[in-house]
Design an enzyme around this catalytic site. Structure first.
Site, PDB file in Angstrom:
ATOM      1  N   HIS A  68      95.445  29.503  -6.325  1.00 59.15           N
ATOM      2  CA  HIS A  68      95.292  30.956  -6.341  1.00 59.15           C
ATOM      3  C   HIS A  68      93.842  31.290  -6.647  1.00 59.15           C
ATOM      4  O   HIS A  68      93.038  30.408  -6.969  1.00 59.15           O
ATOM      5  CB  HIS A  68      96.251  31.619  -7.329  1.00 59.15           C
ATOM      6  CG  HIS A  68      96.029  31.258  -8.768  1.00 59.15           C
ATOM      7  ND1 HIS A  68      96.217  29.988  -9.266  1.00 59.15           N
ATOM      8  CD2 HIS A  68      95.657  32.010  -9.839  1.00 59.15           C
ATOM      9  CE1 HIS A  68      95.967  29.962 -10.566  1.00 59.15           C
ATOM     10  NE2 HIS A  68      95.620  31.175 -10.938  1.00 59.15           N
ATOM     11  N   ASP A  72      89.225  30.982 -12.948  1.00 55.44           N
ATOM     12  CA  ASP A  72      89.270  29.685 -13.625  1.00 55.44           C
ATOM     13  C   ASP A  72      89.823  28.584 -12.726  1.00 55.44           C
ATOM     14  O   ASP A  72      89.852  27.419 -13.122  1.00 55.44           O
ATOM     15  CB  ASP A  72      90.082  29.773 -14.929  1.00 55.44           C
ATOM     16  CG  ASP A  72      91.510  30.264 -14.730  1.00 55.44           C
ATOM     17  OD1 ASP A  72      91.729  31.095 -13.836  1.00 55.44           O
ATOM     18  OD2 ASP A  72      92.402  29.823 -15.482  1.00 55.44           O
ATOM     19  N   ASP A 266      99.364  28.216 -11.614  1.00 52.14           N
ATOM     20  CA  ASP A 266      99.872  29.019 -12.727  1.00 52.14           C
ATOM     21  C   ASP A 266     101.196  29.670 -12.319  1.00 52.14           C
ATOM     22  O   ASP A 266     101.327  30.198 -11.213  1.00 52.14           O
ATOM     23  CB  ASP A 266      98.869  30.117 -13.090  1.00 52.14           C
ATOM     24  CG  ASP A 266      97.577  29.552 -13.649  1.00 52.14           C
ATOM     25  OD1 ASP A 266      97.446  28.316 -13.694  1.00 52.14           O
ATOM     26  OD2 ASP A 266      96.702  30.343 -14.028  1.00 52.14           O
ATOM     27  N   HIS A 339      97.024  22.964 -18.231  1.00 53.79           N
ATOM     28  CA  HIS A 339      96.622  24.369 -18.294  1.00 53.79           C
ATOM     29  C   HIS A 339      96.949  24.973 -19.659  1.00 53.79           C
ATOM     30  O   HIS A 339      97.686  25.934 -19.800  1.00 53.79           O
ATOM     31  CB  HIS A 339      97.333  25.163 -17.183  1.00 53.79           C
ATOM     32  CG  HIS A 339      96.706  26.493 -16.879  1.00 53.79           C
ATOM     33  ND1 HIS A 339      97.148  27.674 -17.431  1.00 53.79           N
ATOM     34  CD2 HIS A 339      95.680  26.823 -16.058  1.00 53.79           C
ATOM     35  CE1 HIS A 339      96.442  28.677 -16.970  1.00 53.79           C
ATOM     36  NE2 HIS A 339      95.530  28.184 -16.128  1.00 53.79           N
TER      37      HIS A 339
END
Length: 402
Positions: A68, A72, A266, A339
């Site tokens: 995505h 980050d 994520d 993460h």
């Protein structure tokens, strides 16, 4: 053409969420296929992490898969392209410039959601970055994406960067997934959407079935009995059928399942990945937030496991328990947590190790029978073949830290 893979592994280049720390870099993961490298995400300073790695080489990067467009996860992409392809600043050259398209026989391939092409193209142009090689961007299109080309997704042939190939594809979703966005006779990559605060993608890397290994004891007596040249063992090992002089038919060993690796971006809910991810040998799942009373001295007194999970979900993220539940649901063999919030150090001191062990245990309680590892920057993971696993010669994964 790629040859069968003898060594398949992962190097975690960055395991932080949102903000990097002194012990965790922004998100990036390198899949190692023998010497070749496929990157998954490319956060800020990924190229620095590659320089520190003993196994990942900049010049071996073939493909980059973006989950995505949060900074980050993509903020290091342009600089990495410049380093990997001998880029520098200056005036945008003409197509006759010998630097343009001269270094790589095949373009470096980039896959990502809507906007990836515009980000790379405009970023390179606005920073006057020249590249010696060529690159190509393939976009995975969601059903809700605007049809055709937009300002955020210009045509592959429209106003190209001098080093950009016009062969970029806009890949539509079919039956809720992007099946085999890349495939050859050895390995394939498929993808599906996962739920986050912005459009996000999870990837599945699946090795094709591999030829089983011949057990000589099953074949040699027949060859000796019929006086057959032993060189036919090479044909049998390739899976071919051999008919001997007395009519005996010898078939090569059956093909064995290839390895499957699931790499998620994520997410607070990766359920659209479930079908593709079934029976994964290894899944990488985020675990951004955790409730660690008695271990983390910054825990809020009013927090509970439920409140932390709801807060994580509201921001598009997961807890270790959520990761464990999904890994169990798909029947994964190994779960790697990734993460982590900046409050969870990736250091090797006693306090940091205690925190990460507490996070690991939360996932284990939900995952059950499989192995759980909390990833650290520059951790190397080797994934043995199914044959080695079945025979019990090796554990499911071998983990090393530099």
């Amino acid at each position: 053409m790629r040859t069968p893979i003898t060594s398949l592994g992962i190097t975690f280049l960055g395991t932080a969420s949102a903000k990097p720390s002194s012990t965790r870099n922004h998100s990036s993961l390198a899949l190692r296929l023998d010497g070749d490298v496929w990157l998954f995400d490319c956060g800020e300073a990924t190229q620095h992490q590659i320089m520190k790695s003993t196994l990942v080489k900049m010049g071996k990067i073939e493909k980059i898969f973006i989950t995505h467009l949060h900074g980050d996860h993509i903020g290091g992409l342009l600089c990495l392209l410049a380093s990997a392809m001998n880029g520098d600043g200056g005036t945008i050259p003409s197509v006759e410039d010998p630097r343009v398209g001269s270094a790589l026989i095949q373009p470096l391939e980039i896959y990502g959601p809507l906007g990836t092409r515009a980000y790379v193209r405009n970023g390179l142009k606005l920073t006057y970055t020249l590249l010696e090689g060529t690159y190509v961007v393939h976009e995975l299109r969601f059903p809700e994406d605007p049809p055709g080309e937009t300002e955020n997704s210009p045509s592959p042939s429209q106003n190209l960067h001098p080093s950009e190939s016009p062969d970029g594809r806009n890949i539509p979703q079919v039956d809720g997934k992007w099946a085999e966005i890349f495939n050859d006779s050895i390995i394939s990559v498929s993808a599906a959407p996962i739920f986050h605060s912005v459009p996000c993608v999870g990837y599945v890397v699946h090795e094709a079935p591999v030829q089983g290994k011949v057990d000589p004891k099953l074949y040699i007596p027949h060859l000796k009995r019929t006086g057959t040249d032993m060189r036919v063992m090479k044909e049998i090992q390739k899976g071919q059928v051999v008919t001997l002089a007395d009519g005996t038919v010898l078939e090569g060993p059956p093909r064995e399942p290839g390895r499957k690796i699931v790499i998620l971006g994520d997410t607070h809910d990766p359920s659209p990945m479930e079908e593709l991810a079934k029976e994964a040998d290894l899944i990488v799942h985020e675990a951004t937030n955790a409730h660690l009373p008695g271990v983390d001295n910054r825990v809020k007194t009013e927090d509970t496991y439920e409140s932390v999970e709801e807060r994580a979900k509201s921001r598009g993220h997961s807890t270790p328990q959520m990761a464990g539940r999904f890994a169990k649901r798909i029947g994964a063999r190994n779960l790697f947590l990734n993460h982590f919030s900046s409050r969870y150090s990736g250091g090797n001191d006693g306090t940091s190790r205690a925190v990460m062990e507490a996070i690991r245990r939360l996932a284990v309680a939900e995952f059950g029978s499989g192995d759980v590892v909390c990833a650290r920057d520059l951790m190397n993971v080797e994934i043995p073949s199914k044959r080695a696993l079945v025979k019990g010669k090796k554990p499911a994964v071998v983990v090393e830290t530099q």
